[in-house]
Design a protein around this motif. Structure first.
Motif, PDB file in Angstrom:
ATOM      1  N   ALA A 141      42.071  31.580  45.363  1.00 33.28           N
ATOM      2  CA  ALA A 141      41.728  32.644  46.320  1.00 33.28           C
ATOM      3  C   ALA A 141      42.907  33.016  47.203  1.00 33.28           C
ATOM      4  N   ASN A 142      44.070  32.310  47.037  1.00 34.52           N
ATOM      5  CA  ASN A 142      45.247  32.551  47.874  1.00 34.52           C
ATOM      6  C   ASN A 142      44.883  32.442  49.360  1.00 34.52           C
ATOM      7  N   ARG A 143      44.114  31.416  49.652  1.00 40.69           N
ATOM      8  CA  ARG A 143      43.588  31.224  50.997  1.00 40.69           C
ATOM      9  C   ARG A 143      43.864  29.787  51.440  1.00 40.69           C
ATOM     10  N   ILE A 144      44.113  29.590  52.717  1.00 43.46           N
ATOM     11  CA  ILE A 144      44.375  28.249  53.239  1.00 43.46           C
ATOM     12  C   ILE A 144      43.555  28.018  54.501  1.00 43.46           C
ATOM     13  N   GLU A 145      43.030  26.828  54.602  1.00 42.43           N
ATOM     14  CA  GLU A 145      42.252  26.434  55.772  1.00 42.43           C
ATOM     15  C   GLU A 145      43.112  25.478  56.579  1.00 42.43           C
ATOM     16  N   VAL A 146      43.338  25.791  57.832  1.00 37.89           N
ATOM     17  CA  VAL A 146      44.206  24.987  58.688  1.00 37.89           C
ATOM     18  C   VAL A 146      43.359  24.359  59.783  1.00 37.89           C
ATOM     19  N   VAL A 147      43.440  23.040  59.872  1.00 34.53           N
ATOM     20  CA  VAL A 147      42.691  22.307  60.901  1.00 34.53           C
ATOM     21  C   VAL A 147      43.665  21.906  61.996  1.00 34.53           C
TER      22      VAL A 147
ATOM     23  N   TYR B  76      33.648  46.871  32.467  1.00 35.09           N
ATOM     24  CA  TYR B  76      34.127  46.204  33.680  1.00 35.09           C
ATOM     25  C   TYR B  76      35.655  46.209  33.759  1.00 35.09           C
ATOM     26  N   ALA B  77      36.178  46.186  34.990  1.00 33.77           N
ATOM     27  CA  ALA B  77      37.575  45.834  35.247  1.00 33.77           C
ATOM     28  C   ALA B  77      37.568  44.418  35.815  1.00 33.77           C
ATOM     29  N   VAL B  78      38.702  43.737  35.739  1.00 35.21           N
ATOM     30  CA  VAL B  78      38.770  42.349  36.208  1.00 35.21           C
ATOM     31  C   VAL B  78      38.364  42.248  37.672  1.00 35.21           C
ATOM     32  N   ASP B  79      38.853  43.179  38.511  1.00 36.57           N
ATOM     33  CA  ASP B  79      38.534  43.139  39.949  1.00 36.57           C
ATOM     34  C   ASP B  79      37.038  43.282  40.204  1.00 36.57           C
ATOM     35  N   ASP B  80      36.336  44.000  39.323  1.00 36.37           N
ATOM     36  CA  ASP B  80      34.887  44.150  39.500  1.00 36.37           C
ATOM     37  C   ASP B  80      34.191  42.796  39.467  1.00 36.37           C
TER      38      ASP B  80
ATOM     39  N   GLY C  26      36.632  40.268  42.366  1.00 38.10           N
ATOM     40  CA  GLY C  26      36.923  40.750  43.710  1.00 38.10           C
ATOM     41  C   GLY C  26      38.408  41.021  43.869  1.00 38.10           C
ATOM     42  N   TRP C  27      38.802  41.517  45.024  1.00 35.79           N
ATOM     43  CA  TRP C  27      40.222  41.817  45.261  1.00 35.79           C
ATOM     44  C   TRP C  27      40.515  41.777  46.758  1.00 35.79           C
ATOM     45  N   ARG C  28      41.823  41.841  47.059  1.00 33.80           N
ATOM     46  CA  ARG C  28      42.277  41.799  48.444  1.00 33.80           C
ATOM     47  C   ARG C  28      43.095  43.041  48.752  1.00 33.80           C
ATOM     48  N   GLU C  29      43.028  43.469  49.997  1.00 32.19           N
ATOM     49  CA  GLU C  29      43.876  44.569  50.464  1.00 32.19           C
ATOM     50  C   GLU C  29      44.442  44.196  51.821  1.00 32.19           C
ATOM     51  N   ARG C  30      45.734  44.573  52.030  1.00 33.02           N
ATOM     52  CA  ARG C  30      46.359  44.356  53.337  1.00 33.02           C
ATOM     53  C   ARG C  30      46.207  45.622  54.151  1.00 33.02           C
ATOM     54  N   LYS C  31      45.649  45.494  55.337  1.00 31.95           N
ATOM     55  CA  LYS C  31      45.461  46.659  56.192  1.00 31.95           C
ATOM     56  C   LYS C  31      45.703  46.246  57.634  1.00 31.95           C
TER      57      LYS C  31
ATOM     58  N   GLU D  63      46.128  42.661  58.350  1.00 31.43           N
ATOM     59  CA  GLU D  63      44.994  41.793  58.028  1.00 31.43           C
ATOM     60  C   GLU D  63      44.720  41.837  56.521  1.00 31.43           C
ATOM     61  N   THR D  64      44.255  40.706  55.986  1.00 30.49           N
ATOM     62  CA  THR D  64      43.845  40.650  54.580  1.00 30.49           C
ATOM     63  C   THR D  64      42.337  40.874  54.505  1.00 30.49           C
ATOM     64  N   ILE D  65      41.933  41.957  53.842  1.00 27.42           N
ATOM     65  CA  ILE D  65      40.504  42.262  53.691  1.00 27.42           C
ATOM     66  C   ILE D  65      40.076  41.829  52.297  1.00 27.42           C
ATOM     67  N   ILE D  66      39.029  41.022  52.230  1.00 29.53           N
ATOM     68  CA  ILE D  66      38.549  40.485  50.949  1.00 29.53           C
ATOM     69  C   ILE D  66      37.303  41.258  50.508  1.00 29.53           C
ATOM     70  N   TYR D  67      37.340  41.766  49.299  1.00 32.18           N
ATOM     71  CA  TYR D  67      36.193  42.443  48.699  1.00 32.18           C
ATOM     72  C   TYR D  67      35.626  41.535  47.600  1.00 32.18           C
ATOM     73  N   GLU D  68      34.353  41.208  47.721  1.00 33.57           N
ATOM     74  CA  GLU D  68      33.722  40.299  46.774  1.00 33.57           C
ATOM     75  C   GLU D  68      33.460  41.000  45.438  1.00 33.57           C
ATOM     76  N   GLY D  69      33.583  40.226  44.344  1.00 26.55           N
ATOM     77  CA  GLY D  69      33.253  40.725  43.019  1.00 26.55           C
ATOM     78  C   GLY D  69      31.872  40.230  42.601  1.00 26.55           C
ATOM     79  N   THR D  70      31.383  40.747  41.499  1.00 28.26           N
ATOM     80  CA  THR D  70      30.047  40.361  41.025  1.00 28.26           C
ATOM     81  C   THR D  70      29.949  38.868  40.740  1.00 28.26           C
TER      82      THR D  70
END
Length: 535
Positions: free
Chosen positions: A306-312, A467-471, A474-479, A482-489
């Motif tokens: 998910a290219n995501r990190i949790e920092v404690v 289908y496309a892979v992102d469908d 899911g996918w990410r967009e930088r705006k 901020e990184t906005i996460i869109y969920e896939g099926t």
């Protein structure tokens, strides 16, 4: 032969315009010739084909009318009969042009004005071409100039041999400029536009700060220290990641300089923008910990898919890690390219306890065991019924208090539970109208088929092939940083992009959209492109 004063004046004007506009003298001479031709056509007729030659040394002007040699003349202004042409030029042939000298002419006021407009237009076009050619190769450089004017927040900069523009969103907030102020900016784009070439400048671009460090730090200019990433909140705060190719040179210390002299020079140019200089690391976890400075980090958990990190972080470090209005974590995320979640040790402990309780209850309900057995399985690291059902029996029987018979009974109950759930999902799939043929897609479970049927009304193999892979993933967009996460099926099922692509390609082959050979060719092409990109 003596050269008349007006001819000398023509050559002098051409020289003066060429010097003033910094363009080739020949272009000015050609523009004058075009202007004289236009004025001559006003006298001899617009349809007349007139050529003007100006001697660049003497300024002597020759006017000629060009006539095309033809068998039968239809227009005496532009054509000449073959016989007449051979009287003037014996080797004349059909299709050639015969030049006929015209007498010198005096220009009237309107003709002179028209000629002036042609010259101005040609010179302006040449000046624009020269400016574009000069600046198109300077993208990525820092230029110096002076403020020419300020229009609606946009700063027009005089670069000496051209103009540049710093748009309102490319400036540093709260910086105010007035006419004549010296200014330094980064060239990030040069475009040809209808009103002429536009040189777009920026003081908020991340590479502006990188280039300033290159100018202040000799080690960066020499390539000993490399800037790997830059993140900026213009006018407020920035982070820059550096690495040294020479182990004896400290990249952070070199960028800071003696008593902070180097970094302060950059800070001064950026109107007091605070800069964190961070050592870059190939290890993502270490790099992210460094990027969150000055906050202390207790633990990190990476989710590479998910290219995501949790920092404690310790409870008293949370506000420092997040920063004012989320600035610190936002800049760290931009710098590293990872989505960063900040948790305190207390919240992380609460979440672990909640997850432990949730797993315990799952095992109690699914396996029909008491609370103690459910908690033991959860504490041993089992996270799902599938794990319990299909691990080696020894992994369960070796748990304190369990034996081989107990392990066998637990696994039997787990498999029965999974079979029951599978039957319920299969029934739901049929109710949704999802066809049996989708079972042939490798990796697609009954739960996934229910998901695609419910969320996207996908029922046939052809539907799935669309289908496309992102469908699916899911996918990410930088705006705005901020990184906005869109969920896939299928996001909830942990399906990777490679697995989703394999499912889709299987469906497309099944319905005949692509063949195995075409897919192989596509894979080979993708590999070749990847190799070229890496070279």
């Amino acid at each position: 032969m003596a050269v008349s004063a007006n001819r000398l004046e023509l050559v002098q004007i051409a020289d003066a315009v060429a010097r003033e506009k910094n363009i080739d003298r020949r272009i000015v001479i050609e523009a004058m010739a075009d202007a004289i031709s236009k004025a001559a056509r006003a006298r001899y007729g617009q349809e007349t084909n007139i050529r003007t030659e100006i001697n660049p040394q003497s300024g002597e002007i020759k006017l000629q009318r060009l006539l095309e040699v033809v068998e039968d003349v239809e227009d005496y202004h532009t054509q000449i009969q073959l016989g007449d042409a051979r009287e003037r030029q014996p080797d004349a042939e059909v299709g050639m042009f015969i030049a006929e000298q015209l007498p010198p002419m005096d220009f009237g006021r309107i003709a002179a004005q028209s000629a002036k407009q042609v010259i101005v237009q040609k010179v302006r076009e040449a000046e624009r071409d020269r400016q574009f050619e000069e600046y198109k190769d300077r993208v990525g450089e820092i230029v110096n100039g002076s403020v020419k004017r300020v229009e609606y927040g946009n700063v027009i900069v005089d670069l000496g041999r051209g103009e540049g523009i710093i748009r309102r969103d490319e400036g540093i907030p709260r910086e105010l400029y007035k006419y004549g102020d010296r200014i330094r900016a980064y060239v990030y784009d040069v475009r040809r536009e209808q009103r002429g070439p536009q040189v777009f400048l920026s003081r908020s671009h991340p590479q502006f700060m990188a280039k300033l460090f290159q100018m202040e730090v000799p080690e960066i200019y020499d390539g000993i220290i490399e800037i790997r990433a830059v993140a900026r909140d213009p006018g407020s705060r920035a982070k820059i990641a550096v690495i040294s190719r020479d182990s004896s040179i400290d990249p952070v210390g070199a960028c800071v300089g003696m008593r902070g002299s180097r970094v302060q020079a950059v800070v001064g140019e950026l109107s007091g923008e605070k800069i964190d200089i961070i050592p870059w690391s190939p290890d993502a976890a270490s790099f992210i910990v460094n990027a969150l400075q000055p906050a202390e980090v207790a633990k990190v958990v990476l989710d590479e898919d998910a290219n995501r990190i949790e920092v404690v972080v310790p409870d008293d470090q949370q506000s420092l890690a997040i920063g004012r209005r989320g600035q610190n974590v936002r800049l760290a995320s931009q710098l590293t390219g990872w989505a960063i979640d900040i948790l305190t040790e207390e919240k992380e402990s609460e979440r672990r306890q909640a997850e432990f309780q949730e797993r315990s209850e799952l095992f109690m309900e699914a396996l029909d065991v008491d609370e103690m057995v459910g908690q033991v399985l959860a504490s041993e690291g089992f996270t799902s019924i599938e794990e319990v059902a299909y691990v080696e029996p020894e992994e369960i029987s070796e748990i304190d208090g369990f034996d081989a018979e107990t392990a066998e009974e637990i696994q039997t109950r787990a498999r029965e539970y999974l079979e029951r759930i599978e039957g319920e999902l299969d029934e739901k799939r049929r109710e949704l109208g999802v066809e049996d043929e989708l079972r042939d897609i490798p990796g697609l479970t009954s739960a996934m088929m229910v998901a695609v049927g419910e969320k996207d009304e996908v029922k046939t193999m052809e539907d799935f092939a669309g289908y496309a892979v992102d469908d699916l993933t899911g996918w990410r967009e930088r705006k705005d940083g901020e990184t906005i996460i869109y969920e896939g099926t299928l996001s909830d099922f942990g399906v990777s992009a490679e697995e989703a692509e394999a499912m889709i390609m299987h469906a497309r082959q099944a319905v005949g959209w692509v063949t195995e050979e075409e897919e192989a060719e596509g894979d080979a092409g993708a590999e070749a492109e990847a190799e070229e990109a890496s070279v």
